[in-house]
Design an enzyme around this catalytic site. Structure first.
Site, short mmCIF file in Angstrom:
data_model
loop_
_atom_site.label_atom_id
_atom_site.label_comp_id
_atom_site.label_asym_id
_atom_site.label_seq_id
_atom_site.Cartn_x
_atom_site.Cartn_y
_atom_site.Cartn_z
N ASP A 1 46.49 -15.91 22.65
CA ASP A 1 46.38 -15.58 24.06
C ASP A 1 46.36 -16.82 24.94
O ASP A 1 45.78 -17.84 24.59
CB ASP A 1 45.12 -14.76 24.31
CG ASP A 1 45.21 -13.39 23.66
OD1 ASP A 1 46.30 -12.81 23.73
OD2 ASP A 1 44.22 -12.93 23.08
N GLU B 1 46.67 -0.27 25.93
CA GLU B 1 46.57 -1.25 24.86
C GLU B 1 45.31 -2.06 25.18
O GLU B 1 45.18 -2.59 26.29
CB GLU B 1 47.82 -2.13 24.87
CG GLU B 1 47.99 -2.99 23.65
CD GLU B 1 48.29 -2.21 22.38
OE1 GLU B 1 48.24 -2.83 21.32
OE2 GLU B 1 48.56 -0.98 22.43
#
Length: 268
Positions: free
Chosen positions: A60, A49
């Site tokens: 994030d 990924e």
């Protein structure tokens, strides 16, 4: 049969789940990034990924933001990323490769153009973190046109309606959130996911990979026992890169030593 399907079939025959590490392409620089991706696969990763560096990664935590900054400082562009991914594809023809990214980068050169470039680089799936199912129409259409799986996130708080959309629109796999919030190994994954998996199965969703906060083999084991098809680990992998930026060989060794027990934990 596509790469995700054949992977899940192969793993089922061996009574294993999938272990999928996440890294930002080009972190800390293109040359080392290529070695990192190869090391992850050689150490047992079932799929990759990958993130494309972006200056404002909303979902994030600080670890992955740091990876973005290092890659951007090394002059990594989407073109550089597609080139590196193409090299990984050539070396590992069966390996499922997914992108995890943000809509701005998809829009930058036009949606169709973006998915066409993904197809040329040999990418199997794209998850756009800031596009929910109800806004995904043009992305899904372009993805399907070029044979790319659109991946959707199933959050723990999702309604049945959302899970049904995730199941109907998504392909390849379903990204199962173990908790709400930003990514990061700092905050441990919150199981229990069994109830969410039962609901996804009701809608015949693509196999679920559990992500967010997965940093130890016992969490991988718990995910598999709960019924997930595998686990994705991002921040814990990127932290190893961050901690060894000045020692490229030690970095690769540490990454391999992290992946091997994580993969071993997928054995049922």
């Amino acid at each position: 049969m596509d790469r995700y399907q054949s992977l899940f079939t192969r793993l089922a025959e061996k009574n294993q789940g999938a272990f999928v590490p996440f890294v930002t392409v080009g972190d800390p620089n293109p040359e080392q990034s290529l070695k990192i991706m190869e090391t992850l696969v050689e150490a047992g990763a079932d799929a990759l990924e990958l993130g494309i560096p972006f200056s404002d990664p909303l979902a994030d935590g600080p670890t992955i933001q740091g990876a973005n900054i290092r890659a951007l400082d090394s002059k990594v562009t989407p073109d550089v990323c597609f080139d590196l991914i193409g090299q990984i594809r050539a070396k590992y023809p069966e390996l499922p490769i997914g992108l995890l990214m943000y809509a701005n980068l998809v829009y930058a050169r036009g949606i169709e153009n973006f998915y066409e470039r993904c197809a040329k680089a040999g990418i199997d799936s794209v998850l756009i973190a800031d596009v929910p199912t109800n806004e995904s129409g043009e992305f899904v259409a372009a993805a399907k046109k070029f044979g790319i799986h659109p991946i959707f996130i199933a959050p723990p708080t999702a309604s049945d309606e959302t899970l049904q959309s995730v199941s109907e629109l998504g392909g390849g796999y379903t990204y199962l959130l173990s908790r709400a919030g930003v990514t990061g190994a700092e905050t441990k994954a919150n199981m229990p996911v069994t109830a969410l998996l039962d609901r996804l199965n009701k809608f015949d969703a693509p196999p679920a990979l559990l992500g967010f906060g997965i940093s130890a083999p016992e969490q991988v084991k718990e995910a598999i026992v709960a019924g997930a098809a595998g686990a994705i680990s991002g921040s814990a992998v990127v932290k190893i890169i961050e901690n060894n930026v000045e020692q490229p060989e030690a970095m690769l060794k540490a990454l391999a030593e992290f992946v091997t027990p994580m993969k071993a934990a997928t054995q049922k």
